[in-house]
Design a protein around this motif. Structure first.
Motif, mmCIF file in Angstrom:
data_model
loop_
_atom_site.group_PDB
_atom_site.id
_atom_site.type_symbol
_atom_site.label_atom_id
_atom_site.label_comp_id
_atom_site.label_asym_id
_atom_site.label_seq_id
_atom_site.Cartn_x
_atom_site.Cartn_y
_atom_site.Cartn_z
ATOM 1 N N PHE A 269 -6.308 4.988 4.824
ATOM 2 C CA PHE A 269 -5.728 4.016 3.897
ATOM 3 C C PHE A 269 -4.673 3.140 4.574
ATOM 4 O O PHE A 269 -4.464 1.983 4.208
ATOM 5 C CB PHE A 269 -5.122 4.776 2.710
ATOM 6 C CG PHE A 269 -4.472 3.925 1.653
ATOM 7 C CD1 PHE A 269 -5.125 2.838 1.074
ATOM 8 C CD2 PHE A 269 -3.195 4.238 1.200
ATOM 9 C CE1 PHE A 269 -4.515 2.062 0.089
ATOM 10 C CE2 PHE A 269 -2.575 3.483 0.216
ATOM 11 C CZ PHE A 269 -3.245 2.391 -0.336
ATOM 12 N N ASP A 270 -4.015 3.690 5.597
ATOM 13 C CA ASP A 270 -2.982 2.993 6.358
ATOM 14 C C ASP A 270 -1.901 2.415 5.437
ATOM 15 O O ASP A 270 -1.678 1.199 5.400
ATOM 16 C CB ASP A 270 -3.605 1.878 7.200
ATOM 17 C CG ASP A 270 -2.622 1.327 8.234
ATOM 18 O OD1 ASP A 270 -1.671 2.042 8.611
ATOM 19 O OD2 ASP A 270 -2.801 0.160 8.642
ATOM 20 N N PRO A 271 -1.191 3.271 4.685
ATOM 21 C CA PRO A 271 -0.200 2.764 3.727
ATOM 22 C C PRO A 271 1.019 2.145 4.404
ATOM 23 O O PRO A 271 1.365 2.502 5.542
ATOM 24 C CB PRO A 271 0.205 4.030 2.963
ATOM 25 C CG PRO A 271 -0.021 5.140 3.950
ATOM 26 C CD PRO A 271 -1.241 4.737 4.717
ATOM 27 N N HIS A 272 1.679 1.227 3.686
ATOM 28 C CA HIS A 272 2.932 0.653 4.169
ATOM 29 C C HIS A 272 4.070 1.641 4.027
ATOM 30 O O HIS A 272 5.035 1.612 4.800
ATOM 31 C CB HIS A 272 3.271 -0.626 3.396
ATOM 32 C CG HIS A 272 2.279 -1.724 3.556
ATOM 33 N ND1 HIS A 272 1.500 -2.197 2.530
ATOM 34 C CD2 HIS A 272 1.923 -2.440 4.658
ATOM 35 C CE1 HIS A 272 0.715 -3.163 2.967
ATOM 36 N NE2 HIS A 272 0.943 -3.323 4.252
ATOM 37 N N ASP B 279 -0.808 -1.122 -4.318
ATOM 38 C CA ASP B 279 -2.136 -0.538 -4.156
ATOM 39 C C ASP B 279 -1.891 0.936 -3.828
ATOM 40 O O ASP B 279 -1.268 1.253 -2.809
ATOM 41 C CB ASP B 279 -2.879 -1.242 -3.025
ATOM 42 C CG ASP B 279 -4.278 -0.679 -2.811
ATOM 43 O OD1 ASP B 279 -4.740 0.119 -3.644
ATOM 44 O OD2 ASP B 279 -4.894 -1.042 -1.786
ATOM 45 N N LYS C 261 0.853 -1.196 0.000
ATOM 46 C CA LYS C 261 0.000 0.000 0.000
ATOM 47 C C LYS C 261 0.888 1.245 0.000
ATOM 48 O O LYS C 261 1.652 1.477 0.946
ATOM 49 C CB LYS C 261 -0.918 -0.027 1.209
ATOM 50 C CG LYS C 261 -1.894 -1.194 1.183
ATOM 51 C CD LYS C 261 -2.640 -1.355 2.495
ATOM 52 C CE LYS C 261 -3.685 -0.279 2.677
ATOM 53 N NZ LYS C 261 -4.505 -0.527 3.893
ATOM 54 N N GLN D 135 -2.776 5.186 -3.468
ATOM 55 C CA GLN D 135 -3.661 6.326 -3.246
ATOM 56 C C GLN D 135 -2.852 7.606 -3.442
ATOM 57 O O GLN D 135 -1.635 7.609 -3.221
ATOM 58 C CB GLN D 135 -4.262 6.298 -1.843
ATOM 59 C CG GLN D 135 -5.262 5.162 -1.613
ATOM 60 C CD GLN D 135 -6.577 5.396 -2.319
ATOM 61 O OE1 GLN D 135 -7.084 6.514 -2.352
ATOM 62 N NE2 GLN D 135 -7.136 4.352 -2.908
#
Length: 365
Positions: free
Chosen positions: A45-48, A28, A3, A30
């Motif tokens: 979204f809690d991205p990596h 994925d 993410k 955003q």
């Protein structure tokens, strides 16, 4: 799926970056137009991993980064211009917790972005592996705030070497330090702790573009007891000085009539990272008794310097690898340990003390 959140105020830059990572097939993605949107997406979204433009309207990249590291720490890669102002802001971002940075294309973005594709992918994938420790980052933020107020914590001046550092019984030696991803923050911990009367010079190869190493050296010089300079020309190696290899080139040890020098040389294709740790150490082995060399390999992706420092140890030199517990990415120091090339494995905040102890012991023999 990885993410990824891309935050940039340029619609073109967002589109180009999105295209690069969508093409990888395992991202994925955003998008955010400014720091405020980025913070909202960090929560929802809690991205990596996050790529964050330094210059954005409203909440800029530095303000956004600071909030991310306080509210929800995660790997952040800064995207910065190659200007002097951009370099200073990027180094400030590293102090605030960013794990790496990417220099924006200097020319036509749409033409240059393809050339940057491998570096972009490597840095973002590497950042996903990075370890972010909130407690460590909190200490760094507090220290950064003290600096902004003009309060700089300097190491205690030491006279442990006495007058022996200039005596004939103390043979010349050299400390060689290699770092990459996470390196600026690690160097910011190690180098200010070296005592003022350290009788050996220090050469540092930190993977970094040329536009950033001068600003990096000046920033370190303000916070270290030792003098810190960028190797922009041949410089005589002198005790009490830290030499930062110029970016986009390599730094080597060379012999001249006046003595041994740190010298910038054009990057060579057979060394994939620059300034090359491997090439720096190999050049030092050509000019120094290996028993008078100490190699330090700290956080970074890949294996740059591991083979040369293993050879250094095999020939009688001494080496330190940063411990996995503190390395942002345990690639380079991990390879040194795996190859049997590390005399010591130490957390980053213990490396300076180990160096000082070794050299102090050397001074009394």
């Amino acid at each position: 799926m990885i993410k990824l959140l891309i935050a940039d105020d340029s619609a073109l830059m967002r589109k180009l970056l999105e295209g690069i990572f969508r093409g990888e097939g395992d991202f994925d993605i955003q998008l955010a137009r400014n720091g405020t949107e980025a913070l909202e997406l960090v929560r929802s979204f809690d991205p990596h991993v996050v790529t964050l433009d330094v210059q954005m309207p409203g909440m800029d990249g530095l303000s956004c980064l600071s909030q991310i590291m306080i509210q929800a720490p995660r790997p952040v890669v800064m995207i910065s211009s190659l200007t002097a102002q951009g370099a200073d802001a990027t180094l400030e971002a590293i102090e605030l917790g960013a794990v790496d940075f990417i220099a924006k294309p200097a020319g036509t973005v749409s033409l240059e972005i393809d050339r940057m594709r491998p570096v972009l992918i490597e840095k973002v994938r590497g950042a996903v592996q990075a370890k972010i420790r909130p407690t460590l980052r909190l200490k760094e933020r507090i220290r950064h705030q003290f600096r902004g107020a003009g309060i700089v914590s300097r190491p205690i001046r030491s006279d442990r070497y006495g007058t022996r550092k200039t005596g004939p019984q103390l043979k010349p030696g050299l400390i060689l330090v290699g770092t990459s991803t996470g390196g600026p923050a690690a160097l910011d911990i190690v180098l200010p702790r070296l005592p003022q009367q350290l009788p050996w010079p220090v050469i540092v190869a930190q993977h970094m573009p040329a536009n950033f190493t001068g600003a990096f050296a000046r920033r370190l010089d303000r916070n270290c007891e030792l003098k810190v300079v960028e190797v922009s020309r041949p410089m005589l190696l002198e005790p009490g000085t830290i030499y930062i290899g110029r970016g986009d080139a390599d730094v080597v040890v060379s012999s001249r009539q006046s003595g041994l020098h740190a010298m910038p040389v054009p990057a060579r294709r057979d060394y994939p990272w620059h300034p090359s740790v491997e090439r720096m150490v190999q050049s030092a082995l050509e000019h120094y008794d290996p028993t008078r060399l100490i190699g330090v390999l700290m956080t970074g992706m890949g294996n740059d310097g591991a083979a040369a420092m293993t050879e250094l140890r095999q020939r009688g030199g001494r080496t330190i690898a940063e411990a996995e517990s503190t390395a942002v990415v345990w690639g380079m120091p991990g390879e040194l340990v795996k190859s049997g090339g590390a005399d010591l494995v130490r957390p980053v905040d213990e490396i300076a003390a180990s160096l000082a102890e070794w050299i102090a012991a050397d001074a009394v023999h």
